[in-house]
Design a protein around this motif. Structure first.
Motif, PDB file in Angstrom:
ATOM      1  N   SER A   1      35.653  39.991  40.612  1.00 24.30           N
ATOM      2  CA  SER A   1      36.936  40.635  40.347  1.00 24.30           C
ATOM      3  C   SER A   1      37.365  40.347  38.922  1.00 24.30           C
ATOM      4  O   SER A   1      37.082  39.281  38.379  1.00 24.30           O
ATOM      5  CB  SER A   1      38.006  40.103  41.294  1.00 24.30           C
ATOM      6  OG  SER A   1      37.702  40.444  42.607  1.00 24.30           O
ATOM      7  N   PHE A   2      38.043  41.303  38.331  1.00 26.92           N
ATOM      8  CA  PHE A   2      38.550  41.120  36.979  1.00 26.92           C
ATOM      9  C   PHE A   2      39.925  41.737  36.916  1.00 26.92           C
ATOM     10  O   PHE A   2      40.113  42.890  37.285  1.00 26.92           O
ATOM     11  CB  PHE A   2      37.632  41.794  35.953  1.00 26.92           C
ATOM     12  CG  PHE A   2      38.073  41.591  34.533  1.00 26.92           C
ATOM     13  CD1 PHE A   2      37.654  40.482  33.828  1.00 26.92           C
ATOM     14  CD2 PHE A   2      38.920  42.489  33.908  1.00 26.92           C
ATOM     15  CE1 PHE A   2      38.060  40.273  32.520  1.00 26.92           C
ATOM     16  CE2 PHE A   2      39.332  42.293  32.613  1.00 26.92           C
ATOM     17  CZ  PHE A   2      38.900  41.186  31.909  1.00 26.92           C
ATOM     18  N   ILE A   3      40.895  40.977  36.463  1.00 25.22           N
ATOM     19  CA  ILE A   3      42.236  41.508  36.271  1.00 25.22           C
ATOM     20  C   ILE A   3      42.816  40.851  35.019  1.00 25.22           C
ATOM     21  O   ILE A   3      42.729  39.640  34.842  1.00 25.22           O
ATOM     22  CB  ILE A   3      43.146  41.281  37.502  1.00 25.22           C
ATOM     23  CG1 ILE A   3      44.486  41.976  37.326  1.00 25.22           C
ATOM     24  CG2 ILE A   3      43.315  39.825  37.815  1.00 25.22           C
ATOM     25  CD1 ILE A   3      45.311  42.064  38.591  1.00 25.22           C
ATOM     26  N   GLU A   4      43.334  41.691  34.148  1.00 23.93           N
ATOM     27  CA  GLU A   4      43.898  41.183  32.906  1.00 23.93           C
ATOM     28  C   GLU A   4      45.302  40.641  33.182  1.00 23.93           C
ATOM     29  O   GLU A   4      46.119  41.295  33.828  1.00 23.93           O
ATOM     30  CB  GLU A   4      43.969  42.301  31.866  1.00 23.93           C
ATOM     31  CG  GLU A   4      44.428  41.837  30.514  1.00 23.93           C
ATOM     32  CD  GLU A   4      44.441  42.947  29.487  1.00 23.93           C
ATOM     33  OE1 GLU A   4      44.773  42.656  28.333  1.00 23.93           O
ATOM     34  OE2 GLU A   4      44.128  44.099  29.830  1.00 23.93           O
ATOM     35  N   THR A   5      45.558  39.438  32.721  1.00 27.76           N
ATOM     36  CA  THR A   5      46.872  38.810  32.905  1.00 27.76           C
ATOM     37  C   THR A   5      47.371  38.282  31.564  1.00 27.76           C
ATOM     38  O   THR A   5      46.625  38.193  30.600  1.00 27.76           O
ATOM     39  CB  THR A   5      46.803  37.631  33.893  1.00 27.76           C
ATOM     40  OG1 THR A   5      45.928  36.643  33.357  1.00 27.76           O
ATOM     41  CG2 THR A   5      46.319  38.072  35.254  1.00 27.76           C
TER      42      THR A   5
ATOM     43  N   ASN B   1      50.897  40.566  35.449  1.00 28.72           N
ATOM     44  CA  ASN B   1      49.818  40.596  36.447  1.00 28.72           C
ATOM     45  C   ASN B   1      49.413  39.234  37.006  1.00 28.72           C
ATOM     46  O   ASN B   1      48.403  39.146  37.707  1.00 28.72           O
ATOM     47  CB  ASN B   1      48.574  41.291  35.883  1.00 28.72           C
ATOM     48  CG  ASN B   1      48.739  42.780  35.845  1.00 28.72           C
ATOM     49  OD1 ASN B   1      49.552  43.345  36.559  1.00 28.72           O
ATOM     50  ND2 ASN B   1      47.969  43.430  34.999  1.00 28.72           N
ATOM     51  N   VAL B   2      50.150  38.177  36.736  1.00 28.36           N
ATOM     52  CA  VAL B   2      49.777  36.860  37.259  1.00 28.36           C
ATOM     53  C   VAL B   2      49.885  36.861  38.789  1.00 28.36           C
ATOM     54  O   VAL B   2      48.955  36.447  39.484  1.00 28.36           O
ATOM     55  CB  VAL B   2      50.626  35.734  36.633  1.00 28.36           C
ATOM     56  CG1 VAL B   2      50.361  34.401  37.308  1.00 28.36           C
ATOM     57  CG2 VAL B   2      50.345  35.633  35.134  1.00 28.36           C
ATOM     58  N   GLU B   3      50.993  37.346  39.315  1.00 32.13           N
ATOM     59  CA  GLU B   3      51.171  37.387  40.769  1.00 32.13           C
ATOM     60  C   GLU B   3      50.158  38.334  41.406  1.00 32.13           C
ATOM     61  O   GLU B   3      49.581  38.031  42.451  1.00 32.13           O
ATOM     62  CB  GLU B   3      52.586  37.822  41.139  1.00 32.13           C
ATOM     63  CG  GLU B   3      52.865  37.706  42.616  1.00 32.13           C
ATOM     64  CD  GLU B   3      54.324  37.946  42.976  1.00 32.13           C
ATOM     65  OE1 GLU B   3      54.581  38.105  44.178  1.00 32.13           O
ATOM     66  OE2 GLU B   3      55.182  37.957  42.079  1.00 32.13           O
TER      67      GLU B   3
ATOM     68  N   ILE C   1      43.112  37.676  44.669  1.00 31.77           N
ATOM     69  CA  ILE C   1      42.214  36.586  45.045  1.00 31.77           C
ATOM     70  C   ILE C   1      42.404  36.223  46.514  1.00 31.77           C
ATOM     71  O   ILE C   1      41.442  36.063  47.264  1.00 31.77           O
ATOM     72  CB  ILE C   1      42.433  35.355  44.145  1.00 31.77           C
ATOM     73  CG1 ILE C   1      41.949  35.649  42.731  1.00 31.77           C
ATOM     74  CG2 ILE C   1      41.726  34.131  44.706  1.00 31.77           C
ATOM     75  CD1 ILE C   1      42.384  34.629  41.699  1.00 31.77           C
ATOM     76  N   LEU C   2      43.662  36.096  46.957  1.00 32.63           N
ATOM     77  CA  LEU C   2      43.934  35.757  48.355  1.00 32.63           C
ATOM     78  C   LEU C   2      43.414  36.832  49.303  1.00 32.63           C
ATOM     79  O   LEU C   2      42.865  36.521  50.363  1.00 32.63           O
ATOM     80  CB  LEU C   2      45.435  35.536  48.572  1.00 32.63           C
ATOM     81  CG  LEU C   2      46.013  34.279  47.938  1.00 32.63           C
ATOM     82  CD1 LEU C   2      47.525  34.248  48.111  1.00 32.63           C
ATOM     83  CD2 LEU C   2      45.387  33.039  48.549  1.00 32.63           C
ATOM     84  N   THR C   3      43.577  38.098  48.930  1.00 34.75           N
ATOM     85  CA  THR C   3      43.087  39.195  49.763  1.00 34.75           C
ATOM     86  C   THR C   3      41.574  39.131  49.889  1.00 34.75           C
ATOM     87  O   THR C   3      41.016  39.285  50.981  1.00 34.75           O
ATOM     88  CB  THR C   3      43.509  40.555  49.173  1.00 34.75           C
ATOM     89  OG1 THR C   3      44.936  40.611  49.148  1.00 34.75           O
ATOM     90  CG2 THR C   3      42.979  41.714  50.000  1.00 34.75           C
ATOM     91  N   GLU C   4      40.889  38.884  48.778  1.00 41.96           N
ATOM     92  CA  GLU C   4      39.433  38.806  48.817  1.00 41.96           C
ATOM     93  C   GLU C   4      38.963  37.610  49.651  1.00 41.96           C
ATOM     94  O   GLU C   4      38.004  37.726  50.417  1.00 41.96           O
ATOM     95  CB  GLU C   4      38.867  38.743  47.406  1.00 41.96           C
ATOM     96  CG  GLU C   4      39.026  40.062  46.678  1.00 41.96           C
ATOM     97  CD  GLU C   4      38.494  40.036  45.260  1.00 41.96           C
ATOM     98  OE1 GLU C   4      37.837  39.060  44.867  1.00 41.96           O
ATOM     99  OE2 GLU C   4      38.733  41.016  44.538  1.00 41.96           O
ATOM    100  N   ILE C   5      39.616  36.476  49.515  1.00 38.76           N
ATOM    101  CA  ILE C   5      39.267  35.303  50.330  1.00 38.76           C
ATOM    102  C   ILE C   5      39.470  35.617  51.811  1.00 38.76           C
ATOM    103  O   ILE C   5      38.619  35.312  52.646  1.00 38.76           O
ATOM    104  CB  ILE C   5      40.089  34.065  49.914  1.00 38.76           C
ATOM    105  CG1 ILE C   5      39.657  33.592  48.523  1.00 38.76           C
ATOM    106  CG2 ILE C   5      39.951  32.939  50.941  1.00 38.76           C
ATOM    107  CD1 ILE C   5      40.568  32.546  47.920  1.00 38.76           C
ATOM    108  N   TYR C   6      40.593  36.237  52.140  1.00 40.20           N
ATOM    109  CA  TYR C   6      40.881  36.587  53.535  1.00 40.20           C
ATOM    110  C   TYR C   6      39.807  37.527  54.088  1.00 40.20           C
ATOM    111  O   TYR C   6      39.333  37.341  55.216  1.00 40.20           O
ATOM    112  CB  TYR C   6      42.264  37.235  53.639  1.00 40.20           C
ATOM    113  CG  TYR C   6      42.573  37.720  55.028  1.00 40.20           C
ATOM    114  CD1 TYR C   6      42.908  36.820  56.030  1.00 40.20           C
ATOM    115  CD2 TYR C   6      42.528  39.071  55.342  1.00 40.20           C
ATOM    116  CE1 TYR C   6      43.184  37.259  57.318  1.00 40.20           C
ATOM    117  CE2 TYR C   6      42.796  39.515  56.615  1.00 40.20           C
ATOM    118  CZ  TYR C   6      43.130  38.609  57.597  1.00 40.20           C
ATOM    119  OH  TYR C   6      43.392  39.043  58.865  1.00 40.20           O
ATOM    120  N   CYS C   7      39.406  38.515  53.306  1.00 39.96           N
ATOM    121  CA  CYS C   7      38.376  39.458  53.759  1.00 39.96           C
ATOM    122  C   CYS C   7      37.058  38.748  54.026  1.00 39.96           C
ATOM    123  O   CYS C   7      36.404  38.991  55.042  1.00 39.96           O
ATOM    124  CB  CYS C   7      38.173  40.562  52.724  1.00 39.96           C
ATOM    125  SG  CYS C   7      39.558  41.698  52.587  1.00 39.96           S
TER     126      CYS C   7
END
Length: 87
Positions: free
Chosen positions: A20-24, A31-33, A39-45
């Motif tokens: 995953s890549f997201i500019e913050t 985009n920090v939140e 990240i949490l969504t991907e871990i949950y999946c």
């Protein structure tokens, strides 16, 4: 994590490695939140898919140990909705 000068390299690295890549921005919290929610969504999946895989292998009942997790949406700069994908 990296500096603005490393942006192109980091984006290419993430794409090449399926990350995953997201500019913050730490300066103004842009985009920090959203990054944390992604990240949490991907871990949950990943964890959910592992539980389902383990359940099939062990022939466990469907009601065993799955708990839904709700992450409330933010009011500013809502990110795209992430969906779990079969791996």
């Amino acid at each position: 994590m990296g500096t603005r000068d490393e942006y192109d390299y980091l984006l290419a690295f993430a794409e090449k490695n399926g990350l995953s890549f997201i500019e913050t921005s730490a300066l103004d919290s842009t985009n920090v939140e959203a990054a944390f929610q992604t990240i949490l969504t991907e871990i949950y999946c990943i964890v959910s898919q592992k539980q389902m895989s383990d359940r099939r292998e062990n022939d466990m009942s469907p009601s065993n140990n799955l708990v839904p997790i709700h992450v409330p949406p933010t009011t500013k700069n809502k990110p795209k909705v992430q969906r779990c994908q079969n791996i």
